[in-house]
Structure formats: C-alpha cells, structure tokens
Design a protein around this motif. Structure first.
Motif, short mmCIF file in Angstrom:
data_model
loop_
_atom_site.label_atom_id
_atom_site.label_comp_id
_atom_site.label_asym_id
_atom_site.label_seq_id
_atom_site.Cartn_x
_atom_site.Cartn_y
_atom_site.Cartn_z
N PRO A 36 4.52 66.84 52.51
CA PRO A 36 3.75 65.61 52.66
C PRO A 36 2.80 65.38 51.49
CG PRO A 36 2.83 67.34 54.04
CD PRO A 36 4.11 67.88 53.48
N VAL A 38 -0.86 64.16 50.29
CA VAL A 38 -2.21 64.11 50.84
C VAL A 38 -3.10 63.38 49.84
CG1 VAL A 38 -4.18 65.44 51.67
CG2 VAL A 38 -1.84 66.27 52.07
N ASP A 256 5.10 70.05 57.98
CA ASP A 256 4.41 69.12 58.88
C ASP A 256 4.26 67.80 58.14
OD1 ASP A 256 2.63 67.61 60.43
OD2 ASP A 256 1.59 69.39 61.16
N PRO A 257 4.96 66.74 58.57
CA PRO A 257 4.91 65.48 57.82
C PRO A 257 3.55 64.79 57.86
CG PRO A 257 6.10 65.19 59.88
CD PRO A 257 5.84 66.66 59.74
N THR A 258 2.73 65.13 58.86
CA THR A 258 1.40 64.51 58.98
C THR A 258 0.36 65.60 59.10
OG1 THR A 258 1.72 64.31 61.38
CG2 THR A 258 2.28 62.39 60.01
N PRO A 259 0.05 66.30 58.02
CA PRO A 259 -0.90 67.43 58.10
C PRO A 259 -2.29 66.95 58.48
CG PRO A 259 -0.47 66.86 55.82
CD PRO A 259 0.49 66.05 56.65
N GLY A 260 -2.99 67.81 59.19
CA GLY A 260 -4.36 67.50 59.61
C GLY A 260 -5.10 68.79 59.86
N ARG A 263 -3.39 72.24 61.23
CA ARG A 263 -1.96 71.95 61.30
C ARG A 263 -1.31 72.50 60.04
NH1 ARG A 263 -0.69 66.01 63.69
NH2 ARG A 263 1.39 66.89 63.34
N THR A 265 1.31 73.76 57.16
CA THR A 265 2.55 73.34 56.54
C THR A 265 2.75 74.20 55.31
OG1 THR A 265 3.81 71.42 55.75
CG2 THR A 265 1.51 71.55 55.09
N THR A 279 -1.18 56.04 46.78
CA THR A 279 -0.87 57.20 47.62
C THR A 279 0.41 57.90 47.17
OG1 THR A 279 0.29 55.79 49.22
CG2 THR A 279 -2.05 56.25 49.62
#
Length: 321
Positions: A36, A38, A256-260, A263, A265, A279
């Motif tokens: 992903p 970021v 993880d396509p939407t790291p937070g 979470r 990856t 982006t």
C-alpha cells in the motif's frame, strides 16, 4: 508515350495513425500493485513499532480473593522512512516543435517517456528493496531448499503451504500474496501438479488454461502479482542489453491494503504527498526556459519503499531453472 511512375505521383510521408514506440503498460510493473501507498506530509519521519513477542505470550493468571491482577508491560520502538527526491527531464526546443510532423508530438512524447522512466526506476528499487536474501524472515533457495517450479518433479503447492505455515506460525497471520516475474509465473502455470488440479475441474474435453485466479486458488493465496517489466542496462551509445527487472525469484507475503494503527503489513510505500501533492508519489511539471528557447518537461517522484515487518515475508530464490 511516357507514363508517370508511382514515385512521380506519390511522395512518402509519415502515417499519422500509427507509430512504433516501446512503452510498457502499467500492468507490466509490480511496484504499485503489491504494497500500500502511505501519503506523508514530511520527507522523513518516524513511525511506531511494537515488540512482536509481547503480543503472543499467554500471561493471563487466576486472581486470588482480594488480590491484584497479574500485570504485564509491552515494548515499543520507532523506525523511520525517507522519501528520496527522484527527477528526470527532457528539454523540448521550439524549433523541434515547429518542425514536427504528425504523428510526432514532442511535448506529449516527452511526458510519456519520462513516465516510463519513473515506472522503471520504481520497479528497480522495488526489486532491490524486497527481492533479495537476508531481507525477509525466511529465505530458501531453488535446488537446495526446494525444487525449481519448472521441474516436473517440483511441488510448488507444498512449497507455498510451507511458506504460509512458517509465517503464520511466527506471526499468527497467513501470507496471501505471491509476487514473481514472467519466468516464475510461466513455471507455475505450466507445472504438472497445478495443471492437473485445474483440468480436473474443467469441462471434459475442454482446455486446461491456468489463469492467475485459478492458480492462486490452487496455491491457496488471494492474489498473484506478476511483473513483466524489462529494462535496458546498457549506457547510451553502447549495445543494448535487455533483462527482466524481477529476477528469477518469488515473494510470499502478507499485505494489508489499508494499513492503520496496529495493522501490520510486510511492506509500505511512503509517498511525500505534503510536497508534491500526489498520493501516487509522482508528478509531471513543465516550464519555459527562454534562454535556450525550450520547454522543460520534468517527471518528479518522492517515495520510499520500505520493509516494515520482515517476519511477514517468505522469499524463494531461483524459482525457475
């Protein structure tokens, strides 16, 4: 009586509906299709990390009457990223623009070529960062740790299962993304065990065509990403030397396509959105340079491709002989 010839009646000109260029499609490149992106506001900064071992201990205890519960702590740390400023330009002079015949379009051609150059650089850096021994939690070598997948006696299904079991056993997370190049993909899709499993479910008498989704299902992964990217490693003026950017390797990893927060990856691409306002981590600029009577077309890119959880990757080198 003399007759006009074909050359008397027609002067060769440039066709305007076709030209022969060598622009690789975006689908050839893996760098933007695996980990992903970021967006970040600063060129460099820190991000928080936690001690993996602290999350997996069985610490719960029975509490006695009128006593305090057992207490634990956990370790934290930081790591950093640094978005390098990559850039390349082509100067398009006014005379070239004025003299250009269709289908040549110097400004648009410059932008297309620079975009291609950035994709190649990003792919080269992707492979340099992620595709190598000593990068991930486990490395195995074809011919030693496993049989290369273009060998009829190989067992890529079991190899992938072993990789998944290894990563899951160390992290509790099942890696479901497999990244490889053209040679590795061809070895997989033509492997007898994989073809047999796919043809076993096909219509009798129908062709056994190993599509990526089918091979992924057989291997037990969600996603297969194939890089077909090629580059010329020769300096300008020397004989061309073309090679595949991906190398003869494969990476099994968790993405993880939407790291937070909390979470994990395996990798991330940090892009300096706060500077270039994109982006995607890239932009094309154009401005006038009057003293050379030219327009400068520049591709600028700011990103850092980084391994952020090495234990979430399992690396195969030499997947095809």
């Amino acid at each position: 009586m003399p007759q006009p010839t074909a050359s008397d009646l027609h002067v060769d000109g440039l066709l305007t509906q076709i030209s022969v260029g060598y622009i690789q499609t975006d689908a050839n490149f893996a760098a933007d299709r695996v980990f992903p992106r970021v967006p970040v506001n600063k060129q460099s900064d820190l991000y928080a990390t936690y001690d993996r071992g602290d999350f997996f201990r069985d610490d719960f205890q029975i509490r006695g009457t009128a006593t305090a519960s057992a207490g634990i702590g956990y370790g934290t740390g930081t790591d950093n990223y640094l978005c390098q400023d990559w850039a390349l330009h082509i100067d398009v002079d006014d005379r070239t623009v004025a003299n250009a015949d269709d289908p040549f379009s110097p400004m648009e051609d410059a932008a297309r070529i620079l975009t291609q150059k950035e994709l190649i650089k990003r792919e080269v850096e992707f492979m340099s960062t992620y595709f190598g021994t000593g990068v991930w939690g486990t490395d195995i070598v074809g011919g030693v740790g496993f049989t290369a997948w273009d060998d009829a006696s190989s067992d890529p299904i079991q190899n992938i299962s072993t990789g998944q079991e290894t990563v899951q056993g160390q992290t509790g997370i099942m890696p479901m993304c497999l990244v490889l190049n053209t040679l590795g993909w061809n070895a997989l899709r033509n492997n007898p065990d994989i073809v047999a499993r796919i043809s076993g479910g096909a219509t009798p008498g129908g062709p056994a065509i190993a599509m990526q989704q089918q091979v992924a299902a057989v291997l037990g992964v969600d996603k297969i990403v194939v890089t077909h990217a090629v580059r010329n490693t020769a300096q300008e003026g020397l004989a061309d030397s073309f090679s595949r950017i991906g190398g003869n390797n494969a990476l099994l990893c968790h993405v993880d396509p939407t790291p937070g927060l909390m979470r994990p990856t395996a990798g991330m691409t940090f892009v300096w959105n706060g500077y270039i306002g994109s982006t995607e981590g890239r932009r094309v600029k154009r401005w006038r340079i009057e003293d050379i009577e030219s327009e400068r077309v520049e591709m600028q890119a700011n990103w850092d491709q980084k391994v952020v959880a090495s234990e979430l990757g399992y690396f195969f080198s030499g997947v095809a002989s």
